[in-house]
Design a protein around this motif. Structure first.
Motif, PDB file in Angstrom:
ATOM      1  N   SER A 143       0.946  -1.350   0.141  1.00 29.81           N
ATOM      2  CA  SER A 143       0.161   0.030  -0.031  1.00 29.81           C
ATOM      3  C   SER A 143       0.945   1.331  -0.075  1.00 29.81           C
ATOM      4  CB  SER A 143      -1.020   0.051   1.327  1.00 29.81           C
ATOM      5  OG  SER A 143      -1.755   1.218   1.423  1.00 29.81           O
ATOM      6  N   GLU A 144       1.884   1.212   0.944  1.00 26.13           N
ATOM      7  CA  GLU A 144       2.827   2.595   0.816  1.00 26.13           C
ATOM      8  C   GLU A 144       3.657   2.734  -0.421  1.00 26.13           C
ATOM      9  OE1 GLU A 144       5.578   4.234   4.303  1.00 26.13           O
ATOM     10  OE2 GLU A 144       6.130   2.314   3.375  1.00 26.13           O
ATOM     11  N   TYR A 145       3.956   1.453  -1.087  1.00 25.55           N
ATOM     12  CA  TYR A 145       4.777   1.733  -2.276  1.00 25.55           C
ATOM     13  C   TYR A 145       3.999   2.167  -3.351  1.00 25.55           C
ATOM     14  CZ  TYR A 145       7.288  -0.151  -6.223  1.00 25.55           C
ATOM     15  OH  TYR A 145       8.190  -0.074  -7.558  1.00 25.55           O
ATOM     16  N   ILE A 146       2.639   2.112  -3.444  1.00 23.39           N
ATOM     17  CA  ILE A 146       1.893   2.786  -4.573  1.00 23.39           C
ATOM     18  C   ILE A 146       1.358   4.040  -4.126  1.00 23.39           C
ATOM     19  CG2 ILE A 146       1.340   0.384  -5.333  1.00 23.39           C
ATOM     20  CD1 ILE A 146      -1.479   1.553  -4.778  1.00 23.39           C
ATOM     21  N   GLY A 147       1.783   4.489  -3.109  1.00 25.77           N
ATOM     22  CA  GLY A 147       1.470   5.970  -2.674  1.00 25.77           C
ATOM     23  C   GLY A 147       0.243   6.012  -1.705  1.00 25.77           C
ATOM     24  N   LEU A 148      -0.359   5.091  -1.047  1.00 22.48           N
ATOM     25  CA  LEU A 148      -1.305   4.957  -0.126  1.00 22.48           C
ATOM     26  C   LEU A 148      -0.468   4.794   1.145  1.00 22.48           C
ATOM     27  CD1 LEU A 148      -3.898   2.471  -1.911  1.00 22.48           C
ATOM     28  CD2 LEU A 148      -4.044   5.291  -1.769  1.00 22.48           C
ATOM     29  N   SER A 149      -1.305   4.814   2.134  1.00 17.19           N
ATOM     30  CA  SER A 149      -0.741   4.692   3.759  1.00 17.19           C
ATOM     31  C   SER A 149      -0.401   3.107   3.956  1.00 17.19           C
ATOM     32  CB  SER A 149      -1.514   5.399   4.602  1.00 17.19           C
ATOM     33  OG  SER A 149      -2.736   4.653   4.871  1.00 17.19           O
ATOM     34  N   LEU A 150       0.372   2.784   5.136  1.00 15.09           N
ATOM     35  CA  LEU A 150       0.198   1.584   5.686  1.00 15.09           C
ATOM     36  C   LEU A 150      -0.792   1.197   6.162  1.00 15.09           C
ATOM     37  CD1 LEU A 150       3.901   2.240   7.630  1.00 15.09           C
ATOM     38  CD2 LEU A 150       3.216   0.687   5.639  1.00 15.09           C
ATOM     39  N   ALA A 151      -1.330   2.123   7.015  1.00 12.49           N
ATOM     40  CA  ALA A 151      -2.837   1.882   7.671  1.00 12.49           C
ATOM     41  C   ALA A 151      -3.913   1.618   6.618  1.00 12.49           C
ATOM     42  CB  ALA A 151      -3.107   3.256   8.488  1.00 12.49           C
ATOM     43  N   ILE A 152      -3.869   2.086   5.707  1.00  9.09           N
ATOM     44  CA  ILE A 152      -4.952   1.456   4.613  1.00  9.09           C
ATOM     45  C   ILE A 152      -4.865   0.226   4.140  1.00  9.09           C
ATOM     46  CG2 ILE A 152      -5.662   1.738   2.216  1.00  9.09           C
ATOM     47  CD1 ILE A 152      -7.207   3.603   4.222  1.00  9.09           C
ATOM     48  N   GLY A 153      -3.385  -0.219   3.753  1.00  2.99           N
ATOM     49  CA  GLY A 153      -2.997  -1.644   3.522  1.00  2.99           C
ATOM     50  C   GLY A 153      -3.503  -2.703   4.539  1.00  2.99           C
ATOM     51  N   ALA A 154      -3.231  -2.291   5.882  1.00  6.16           N
ATOM     52  CA  ALA A 154      -3.516  -3.180   7.108  1.00  6.16           C
ATOM     53  C   ALA A 154      -5.018  -3.322   7.097  1.00  6.16           C
ATOM     54  CB  ALA A 154      -2.808  -2.422   8.166  1.00  6.16           C
ATOM     55  N   PHE A 155      -5.521  -2.218   7.129  1.00  8.28           N
ATOM     56  CA  PHE A 155      -7.118  -2.212   7.168  1.00  8.28           C
ATOM     57  C   PHE A 155      -7.694  -3.412   6.120  1.00  8.28           C
ATOM     58  CE2 PHE A 155     -11.546  -0.948   6.101  1.00  8.28           C
ATOM     59  CZ  PHE A 155     -12.066  -0.912   7.580  1.00  8.28           C
ATOM     60  N   LEU A 156      -7.142  -3.290   4.811  1.00  7.99           N
ATOM     61  CA  LEU A 156      -7.636  -4.060   3.749  1.00  7.99           C
ATOM     62  C   LEU A 156      -7.399  -5.539   4.146  1.00  7.99           C
ATOM     63  CD1 LEU A 156      -6.946  -1.971   0.767  1.00  7.99           C
ATOM     64  CD2 LEU A 156      -9.117  -2.475   1.590  1.00  7.99           C
ATOM     65  N   ALA A 157      -6.049  -5.833   4.642  1.00  6.76           N
ATOM     66  CA  ALA A 157      -5.587  -7.141   4.942  1.00  6.76           C
ATOM     67  C   ALA A 157      -6.672  -7.420   5.985  1.00  6.76           C
ATOM     68  CB  ALA A 157      -4.227  -7.040   5.621  1.00  6.76           C
ATOM     69  N   GLY A 158      -6.930  -6.884   6.886  1.00  2.00           N
ATOM     70  CA  GLY A 158      -8.133  -7.172   7.876  1.00  2.00           C
ATOM     71  C   GLY A 158      -9.354  -7.533   7.326  1.00  2.00           C
ATOM     72  N   ILE A 159      -9.765  -6.785   6.499  1.00  3.72           N
ATOM     73  CA  ILE A 159     -11.139  -6.830   5.776  1.00  3.72           C
ATOM     74  C   ILE A 159     -11.126  -8.441   4.976  1.00  3.72           C
ATOM     75  CG2 ILE A 159     -12.474  -6.466   3.733  1.00  3.72           C
ATOM     76  CD1 ILE A 159     -13.064  -4.532   6.068  1.00  3.72           C
ATOM     77  N   VAL A 160     -10.016  -8.744   4.263  1.00  5.29           N
ATOM     78  CA  VAL A 160      -9.887 -10.037   3.618  1.00  5.29           C
ATOM     79  C   VAL A 160      -9.986 -11.118   4.712  1.00  5.29           C
ATOM     80  CG1 VAL A 160      -8.049 -11.360   2.472  1.00  5.29           C
ATOM     81  CG2 VAL A 160      -8.585  -9.007   1.734  1.00  5.29           C
ATOM     82  N   VAL A 161      -9.035 -10.748   5.795  1.00  5.53           N
ATOM     83  CA  VAL A 161      -9.136 -12.064   6.846  1.00  5.53           C
ATOM     84  C   VAL A 161     -10.408 -11.849   7.408  1.00  5.53           C
ATOM     85  CG1 VAL A 161      -8.303 -12.706   9.123  1.00  5.53           C
ATOM     86  CG2 VAL A 161      -6.752 -11.963   7.287  1.00  5.53           C
ATOM     87  N   SER A 162     -11.361 -10.999   7.786  1.00  3.95           N
ATOM     88  CA  SER A 162     -12.651 -11.103   8.256  1.00  3.95           C
ATOM     89  C   SER A 162     -13.553 -12.173   7.586  1.00  3.95           C
ATOM     90  CB  SER A 162     -12.981  -9.823   8.039  1.00  3.95           C
ATOM     91  OG  SER A 162     -13.829  -9.258   7.120  1.00  3.95           O
TER      92      SER A 162
END
Length: 563
Positions: free
Chosen positions: A237-256
């Motif tokens: 997420s950070e690599y493409i210009g978004l935040s670390l937090a957004i990537g982590a939240f999306l990972a959580g959504i997937v795991v949910s």
């Protein structure tokens, strides 16, 4: 002293002072967050005594941000986000735009340059997702209506940070309107493409991947798999210009979307909380008391925008989306404090030489003060709601999941041979919930038609899902005596009147379980001996009631001896 040793000293001192300050805050009936921030002030470069390395602790604290947002994502689902509706996203965008424009105008009127006013307006239009998550977790309101609205609103704000950085860079460099629009569109497309890719690929791959790891029955491998998933998605997420937090939240959504989600959450919580403490300590280290004195007008205006203007705008827009007065007020209070993304925007301006060091310090100081005051604002919103001026609270988002046949529900922890027999007998008459950590046993229980909750029974997140307040009995068949004792103590804290029956391998373990609060501790060797004695008494001519009375009398004496 080497770099590794210095890092350990920084972390050790930070945690030790945070422990003392958090304990003192608790004794004074203040939120622990206040104590952690004060601990940061104590070890900051601006106060005498030990000075921690701000940058080093900040980097470690970013892990806390990632884990906090991941844990919230695990407790959400795609259906939950869809239920919030598009109007909520539009309201969040309108709030950002409104506060951004107002802050820009107010700071420009105060005498700051056009560019500095732009950055301050943007920084204070974004709320702190970390503080929001901590507040909801502390009050067990993540599943509430206002909790879900606030988290959804915060996610939109986090995504908007990408667009804000593009807009600020274009405006301060004097770019043409067409260039600004092109850059904004590109940023929006990149963000949308990343979110879609993570959700589409993740929902197909991650559940299968986690299932395969869980089949190995190794807690270490499972934890490593989760850590790799979270950190990998956050870094992408950070690599493409978004935040670390957004990537982590999306990972959580997937795991949910996996039935292993609560096992994941249970394994992660202790690690998450330690790193989250370091985040607040590192925030406290940024406060320079001299800035409050020298730039008092800017700090006061910043606090007025953060703690007055932004909540009022948020409340009005939340009401426009159809939320009740109570939900709107609590949402506005939770979204009041500035935080980690205010730091990100301010740091971007500083690195590009658009804002001065003093203005950067104003952002940090005002943001941290708003974090300190945020618990008081939330309490005030709760008090306002409780006085009857606001609409009655809406039910929790998962209220439809309340168990049937309240009071006739048995929770059985462990589906080994013992748990299977107990569940089979009880399920003929009562509602039974099986709690099992072993993936294969959990699957077997589902195949038998039982309701199953997968995860470590003693973990707080799994305990919450057991709904012990509405259970008649908790039956613990775990072979691990320490896990059993911890589970009993935590279950008792949730429901002191709950009947708890636990398995104990030895008489000494049974005694400890009675001390922990079990209603009945069952020792297998005792039960074998009693059954042999009952059968023998019957063979000697005693009737079934007489033999049973003798056995019950001896069982009662054993129990009294262990109490």
């Amino acid at each position: 002293m080497g770099q590794e040793s210095s890092l350990l000293v920084d972390v050790g001192v930070a945690l030790a002072i945070a422990l003392a300050a958090g304990w003192l805050a608790s004794r004074l009936r203040l939120p622990s967050i206040v104590g952690y921030i004060v601990a940061g002030v104590v070890i900051s470069p601006f106060t005498p005594g030990f000075v921690g390395d701000v940058e080093r602790l900040r980097l470690i604290a970013e892990i806390g941000v990632v884990l906090l947002l991941f844990s919230i994502g695990v407790q959400f689902s795609i259906a939950d986000l869809a239920r919030l509706g598009g109007w909520l996203a539009l309201a969040a965008v309108a709030q950002i735009a409104g506060v951004f424009a107002a802050g820009w105008a107010l700071f420009a009127a105060l005498g700051l340059s056009h560019d500095e006013a732009l950055y301050l307006g943007a920084a204070f239009s974004i709320s702190s997702g970390v503080v929001l998550v901590r507040s909801l977790a502390a009050s067990a309101e993540i599943d509430s209506e206002h909790g879900r609205v606030a988290v959804g609103w915060s996610v939109v704000q986090d995504l908007a940070v990408v667009v804000l950085i593009v807009v600020l860079a274009a405006f301060t460099e004097g770019a043409a309107v067409q260039q600004v629009a092109r850059d904004m569109l590109l940023a929006a497309v990149k963000a949308t493409a990343f979110v879609a890719a993570v959700l589409i690929v993740g929902l197909r791959v991650v559940p299968l991947f986690l299932n395969q790891i869980a089949e190995e029955r190794s807690r270490e491998l499972f934890f490593i798999a989760i850590a790799a998933l979270v950190i990998g998605t956050a870094l992408a997420s950070e690599y493409i210009g978004l935040s670390l937090a957004i990537g982590a939240f999306l990972a959580g959504i997937v795991v949910s979307e996996s039935d292993l989600s609560y096992r994941v959450l249970g394994d992660l919580l202790p690690t998450r909380d330690v790193f989250a403490v370091l985040f607040f300590v590192s925030a406290g280290m940024l406060i320079d008391p001299a800035v409050i004195v020298d730039e008092w007008a800017s700090v006061l205006l910043a606090l007025a925008i953060i703690l007055l203007l932004k909540p009022v705008v948020t409340y009005a827009l939340a009401r426009r989306t159809g939320r009740s007065e109570r939900v709107s007020a609590l949402t506005a209070a939770l979204l009041a404090p500035a935080g980690e993304f205010s730091f990100v925007l301010a740091r971007d301006g500083l690195q590009r030489d658009v804002i001065s060091d003093d203005v950067f310090s104003v952002v940090l100081t005002a943001a941290v003060i708003s974090i300190v005051l945020s618990p008081l604002i939330v309490r005030a919103a709760h008090a306002w709601s409780a006085r009857g001026w606001a609409a009655a609270p809406l039910p929790a988002a998962n209220a439809e999941e309340a168990p049937v046949r309240v009071g006739r529900r048995a929770v059985i922890c462990g589906f080994g041979r013992v748990g299977e027999i107990v569940a089979t007998i009880l399920s003929n008459r009562f509602s039974v919930l099986i709690v099992e950590e072993d993936r294969r046993l959990a699957r077997e229980a589902r195949e038998r038609g039982f309701e199953v909750l997968e995860g470590a029974p003693a973990s707080p997140s799994v305990l919450e899902r057991m709904d012990l307040r509405n259970a008649r009995v908790l039956i613990v068949t775990l072979p691990d005596p320490f896990a059993t004792r911890l589970l009993v103590e935590r279950a008792r804290a949730i429901n002191p009147r709950l009947d708890v029956i636990a398995r104990a391998s030895l008489a000494t373990e049974a005694q400890k379980l009675y001390e922990a609060g079990v209603t009945e501790a069952v020792v297998p060797d005792d039960e074998v001996a009693l059954e042999l004695a009952r059968h023998s008494l019957h063979r000697f001519g005693l009737s079934a009631p007489e033999a049973l009375a003798a056995i019950q009398g001896y069982r009662a004496r054993l129990r009294e001896r262990r109490l």
